[in-house]
Scaffold this motif. Structure first.
Motif: not given
Length: 99
Positions: A83-94
């Motif tokens: 899950l961590k890479p998805y969380s990192t990328k979505t937060q970065s995109n936001v």
């Protein structure tokens, strides 16, 4: 992870909470990108990056989960690693799209 049911439940709740935060971030990213597309503000490179990031993140998440699983970790740690890479990328995109 211990065999204590309360600790196990707490660990799964942390994973669920992380997933929910990621899902909320992803929803915001989708809404902001849809507004960009509708207004004509999305550039070609933005659109291509939006498509390519999915495969990159999937590969990273799969690799991290496999490495953690190979080390003998429990299902909670494997799930958290995936899950961590998805969380990192979505937060970065936001953060990027809020500018």
């Amino acid at each position: 992870m211990t065999n204590n049911p309360m600790n196990m439940m707490f660990e799964w709740m942390k994973v669920a909470s992380s997933y929910n935060m990621m899902a909320l971030s992803a929803g915001e990213v989708i809404a902001r990108r849809m507004m960009m597309m509708a207004s004509g503000a999305m550039t070609g490179p933005d659109a291509m990056g939006m498509m390519m990031e999915k495969a990159t993140i999937f590969a990273t998440a799969t690799e991290r989960a496999a490495v953690v699983a190979a080390s003998g970790a429990d299902p909670v740690r494997i799930t958290a690693a995936a899950l961590k890479p998805y969380s990192t990328k979505t937060q970065s995109n936001v953060r990027k799209l809020r500018r």
